[in-house]
Design a protein around this motif. Sequence first.
Motif, PDB file in Angstrom:
ATOM      1  N   LEU A   1       0.870  -1.168   0.000  1.00 53.86           N
ATOM      2  CA  LEU A   1       0.000   0.000   0.000  1.00 53.86           C
ATOM      3  C   LEU A   1       0.912   1.224   0.000  1.00 53.86           C
ATOM      4  O   LEU A   1       1.560   1.524   1.001  1.00 53.86           O
ATOM      5  CB  LEU A   1      -0.915   0.006   1.220  1.00 53.86           C
ATOM      6  N   VAL A   2       0.979   1.915  -1.133  1.00 53.84           N
ATOM      7  CA  VAL A   2       1.883   3.059  -1.277  1.00 53.84           C
ATOM      8  C   VAL A   2       1.338   4.270  -0.534  1.00 53.84           C
ATOM      9  O   VAL A   2       2.082   4.972   0.159  1.00 53.84           O
ATOM     10  CB  VAL A   2       2.093   3.400  -2.765  1.00 53.84           C
ATOM     11  N   SER A   3       0.019   4.520  -0.674  1.00 52.97           N
ATOM     12  CA  SER A   3      -0.558   5.696  -0.037  1.00 52.97           C
ATOM     13  C   SER A   3      -2.061   5.555   0.099  1.00 52.97           C
ATOM     14  O   SER A   3      -2.737   5.064  -0.805  1.00 52.97           O
ATOM     15  CB  SER A   3      -0.241   6.955  -0.859  1.00 52.97           C
ATOM     16  N   ASP A   4      -2.565   5.991   1.254  1.00 51.46           N
ATOM     17  CA  ASP A   4      -4.009   6.150   1.432  1.00 51.46           C
ATOM     18  C   ASP A   4      -4.332   7.590   1.813  1.00 51.46           C
ATOM     19  O   ASP A   4      -5.384   7.875   2.383  1.00 51.46           O
ATOM     20  CB  ASP A   4      -4.539   5.173   2.485  1.00 51.46           C
ATOM     21  N   ALA A   5      -3.422   8.504   1.455  1.00 53.44           N
ATOM     22  CA  ALA A   5      -3.589   9.911   1.829  1.00 53.44           C
ATOM     23  C   ALA A   5      -4.827  10.532   1.212  1.00 53.44           C
ATOM     24  O   ALA A   5      -5.395  11.476   1.776  1.00 53.44           O
ATOM     25  CB  ALA A   5      -2.346  10.708   1.423  1.00 53.44           C
ATOM     26  N   ASP A   6      -5.245  10.027   0.050  1.00 53.87           N
ATOM     27  CA  ASP A   6      -6.416  10.585  -0.627  1.00 53.87           C
ATOM     28  C   ASP A   6      -7.649   9.708  -0.484  1.00 53.87           C
ATOM     29  O   ASP A   6      -8.643   9.923  -1.183  1.00 53.87           O
ATOM     30  CB  ASP A   6      -6.094  10.809  -2.106  1.00 53.87           C
ATOM     31  N   ALA A   7      -7.593   8.709   0.393  1.00 57.21           N
ATOM     32  CA  ALA A   7      -8.770   7.889   0.665  1.00 57.21           C
ATOM     33  C   ALA A   7      -9.853   8.763   1.313  1.00 57.21           C
ATOM     34  O   ALA A   7      -9.538   9.714   2.035  1.00 57.21           O
ATOM     35  CB  ALA A   7      -8.384   6.736   1.583  1.00 57.21           C
ATOM     36  N   PRO A   8     -11.129   8.500   1.039  1.00 56.79           N
ATOM     37  CA  PRO A   8     -11.663   7.357   0.296  1.00 56.79           C
ATOM     38  C   PRO A   8     -11.841   7.588  -1.205  1.00 56.79           C
ATOM     39  O   PRO A   8     -12.522   6.809  -1.852  1.00 56.79           O
ATOM     40  CB  PRO A   8     -13.025   7.155   0.954  1.00 56.79           C
ATOM     41  N   SER A   9     -11.240   8.658  -1.757  1.00 61.39           N
ATOM     42  CA  SER A   9     -11.329   8.853  -3.207  1.00 61.39           C
ATOM     43  C   SER A   9     -10.518   7.792  -3.944  1.00 61.39           C
ATOM     44  O   SER A   9     -10.990   7.204  -4.918  1.00 61.39           O
ATOM     45  CB  SER A   9     -10.826  10.247  -3.592  1.00 61.39           C
ATOM     46  N   TYR A  10      -9.278   7.566  -3.478  1.00 58.11           N
ATOM     47  CA  TYR A  10      -8.466   6.504  -4.086  1.00 58.11           C
ATOM     48  C   TYR A  10      -7.320   6.096  -3.169  1.00 58.11           C
ATOM     49  O   TYR A  10      -6.885   6.848  -2.300  1.00 58.11           O
ATOM     50  CB  TYR A  10      -7.929   6.916  -5.463  1.00 58.11           C
ATOM     51  N   TRP A  11      -6.877   4.851  -3.371  1.00 56.25           N
ATOM     52  CA  TRP A  11      -5.733   4.268  -2.679  1.00 56.25           C
ATOM     53  C   TRP A  11      -4.705   3.884  -3.738  1.00 56.25           C
ATOM     54  O   TRP A  11      -5.082   3.395  -4.808  1.00 56.25           O
ATOM     55  CB  TRP A  11      -6.121   3.005  -1.918  1.00 56.25           C
ATOM     56  N   VAL A  12      -3.424   4.077  -3.449  1.00 60.39           N
ATOM     57  CA  VAL A  12      -2.367   3.725  -4.389  1.00 60.39           C
ATOM     58  C   VAL A  12      -1.692   2.444  -3.914  1.00 60.39           C
ATOM     59  O   VAL A  12      -1.188   2.376  -2.781  1.00 60.39           O
ATOM     60  CB  VAL A  12      -1.318   4.846  -4.523  1.00 60.39           C
ATOM     61  N   LEU A  13      -1.680   1.435  -4.788  1.00 53.47           N
ATOM     62  CA  LEU A  13      -1.024   0.160  -4.502  1.00 53.47           C
ATOM     63  C   LEU A  13       0.108  -0.043  -5.493  1.00 53.47           C
ATOM     64  O   LEU A  13       0.129   0.558  -6.568  1.00 53.47           O
ATOM     65  CB  LEU A  13      -2.014  -0.996  -4.613  1.00 53.47           C
ATOM     66  N   ALA A  14       1.045  -0.916  -5.136  1.00 52.01           N
ATOM     67  CA  ALA A  14       2.135  -1.246  -6.051  1.00 52.01           C
ATOM     68  C   ALA A  14       2.381  -2.745  -6.024  1.00 52.01           C
ATOM     69  O   ALA A  14       2.253  -3.396  -4.972  1.00 52.01           O
ATOM     70  CB  ALA A  14       3.417  -0.509  -5.663  1.00 52.01           C
ATOM     71  N   ASP A  15       2.736  -3.299  -7.187  1.00 55.35           N
ATOM     72  CA  ASP A  15       3.096  -4.716  -7.251  1.00 55.35           C
ATOM     73  C   ASP A  15       4.526  -4.896  -6.731  1.00 55.35           C
ATOM     74  O   ASP A  15       5.185  -3.915  -6.371  1.00 55.35           O
ATOM     75  CB  ASP A  15       2.903  -5.259  -8.671  1.00 55.35           C
ATOM     76  N   PRO A  16       5.036  -6.140  -6.642  1.00 57.67           N
ATOM     77  CA  PRO A  16       6.366  -6.359  -6.072  1.00 57.67           C
ATOM     78  C   PRO A  16       7.491  -5.618  -6.789  1.00 57.67           C
ATOM     79  O   PRO A  16       8.562  -5.417  -6.200  1.00 57.67           O
ATOM     80  CB  PRO A  16       6.542  -7.880  -6.173  1.00 57.67           C
ATOM     81  N   GLU A  17       7.288  -5.195  -8.043  1.00 53.50           N
ATOM     82  CA  GLU A  17       8.319  -4.447  -8.759  1.00 53.50           C
ATOM     83  C   GLU A  17       8.093  -2.942  -8.720  1.00 53.50           C
ATOM     84  O   GLU A  17       8.855  -2.176  -9.327  1.00 53.50           O
ATOM     85  CB  GLU A  17       8.402  -4.911 -10.213  1.00 53.50           C
ATOM     86  N   GLY A  18       7.035  -2.514  -8.038  1.00 54.11           N
ATOM     87  CA  GLY A  18       6.786  -1.087  -7.893  1.00 54.11           C
ATOM     88  C   GLY A  18       5.818  -0.484  -8.882  1.00 54.11           C
ATOM     89  O   GLY A  18       5.568   0.724  -8.850  1.00 54.11           O
ATOM     90  N   ASN A  19       5.250  -1.289  -9.791  1.00 54.52           N
ATOM     91  CA  ASN A  19       4.253  -0.771 -10.728  1.00 54.52           C
ATOM     92  C   ASN A  19       2.966  -0.450  -9.979  1.00 54.52           C
ATOM     93  O   ASN A  19       2.473  -1.278  -9.213  1.00 54.52           O
ATOM     94  CB  ASN A  19       3.986  -1.803 -11.831  1.00 54.52           C
ATOM     95  N   ARG A  20       2.417   0.711 -10.249  1.00 54.47           N
ATOM     96  CA  ARG A  20       1.326   1.206  -9.417  1.00 54.47           C
ATOM     97  C   ARG A  20      -0.053   1.076 -10.064  1.00 54.47           C
ATOM     98  O   ARG A  20      -0.184   1.054 -11.281  1.00 54.47           O
ATOM     99  CB  ARG A  20       1.570   2.676  -9.055  1.00 54.47           C
ATOM    100  N   VAL A  21      -1.067   1.017  -9.187  1.00 52.25           N
ATOM    101  CA  VAL A  21      -2.462   1.018  -9.593  1.00 52.25           C
ATOM    102  C   VAL A  21      -3.233   1.769  -8.521  1.00 52.25           C
ATOM    103  O   VAL A  21      -2.869   1.728  -7.339  1.00 52.25           O
ATOM    104  CB  VAL A  21      -3.000  -0.422  -9.754  1.00 52.25           C
ATOM    105  N   CYS A  22      -4.272   2.484  -8.944  1.00 55.01           N
ATOM    106  CA  CYS A  22      -5.130   3.192  -7.990  1.00 55.01           C
ATOM    107  C   CYS A  22      -6.483   2.498  -7.914  1.00 55.01           C
ATOM    108  O   CYS A  22      -7.096   2.200  -8.939  1.00 55.01           O
ATOM    109  CB  CYS A  22      -5.331   4.640  -8.411  1.00 55.01           C
ATOM    110  N   LEU A  23      -6.949   2.251  -6.697  1.00 60.04           N
ATOM    111  CA  LEU A  23      -8.315   1.799  -6.475  1.00 60.04           C
ATOM    112  C   LEU A  23      -9.161   3.033  -6.199  1.00 60.04           C
ATOM    113  O   LEU A  23      -8.900   3.763  -5.233  1.00 60.04           O
ATOM    114  CB  LEU A  23      -8.393   0.831  -5.292  1.00 60.04           C
ATOM    115  N   CYS A  24     -10.148   3.286  -7.036  1.00 65.43           N
ATOM    116  CA  CYS A  24     -10.932   4.532  -6.980  1.00 65.43           C
ATOM    117  C   CYS A  24     -12.381   4.255  -6.613  1.00 65.43           C
ATOM    118  O   CYS A  24     -12.951   3.234  -7.029  1.00 65.43           O
ATOM    119  CB  CYS A  24     -10.891   5.238  -8.337  1.00 65.43           C
ATOM    120  N   THR A  25     -12.988   5.176  -5.851  1.00 67.22           N
ATOM    121  CA  THR A  25     -14.414   5.109  -5.548  1.00 67.22           C
ATOM    122  C   THR A  25     -15.033   6.486  -5.774  1.00 67.22           C
ATOM    123  O   THR A  25     -14.325   7.490  -5.949  1.00 67.22           O
ATOM    124  CB  THR A  25     -14.687   4.665  -4.097  1.00 67.22           C
TER     125      THR A  25
END
Length: 213
Positions: A184-208
Amino acid sequence: MTKLTGPEITERAPRGWVYLRNALRTRLRTGDFATGLALVNTIGTAAEAANHHPDLDLRYTYVDVRLRSHDVHGVTERDLRLAATISELADSVEVTADGNDLTVLELGLDSPTFPAQVDFWEAVLGYPRDADGDLLDPYAKVPLIWFQKSGSEEPRQRWHPDLWVDPSEVQPRIDRALAAGGTLVSDADAPSYWVLADPEGNRVCLCTWQGRE
């Protein structure tokens, strides 16, 4: 018609409907193609009577439904009314409306030279720009593409996916991602979105929809 807010939509939406990326959605689990086709025809008749038309995606064992008022670029009372009608039609043939596992995928391009990149991608993909300057497939068959300015020294990939989910799905997906070796890279902007990263650091945002009104 007035565009409704996220809390207004989720409070009043029929059971089994979710609010994702400015639209009200559900999946009608028909179980077989014939039932789905008959239900699509019934929904079509109701939509004509209401003079408001949903996007329908008929598949072998389900029908996906998307409701949105294009004049206000969001969900209105007419969408809630038609959603209620569609749920009643589905209930009448014992078809379940269940949108909990529905998602919407977008692609974001982080670029230090934004907005110079937009013209290139518009030319290559052939998508028109929407009111926000994003590139949107007019047939909604592939992800929307949006752009944002980034720094030039950031050690991360420039393309990143945004995955829109129902708020109830966020924590289970985070838990599964962490168990699979992600962070979990960041939840600073939750609950709008959370930033996750895979084991190599590639990122994805979960958005609501939350925190955006």
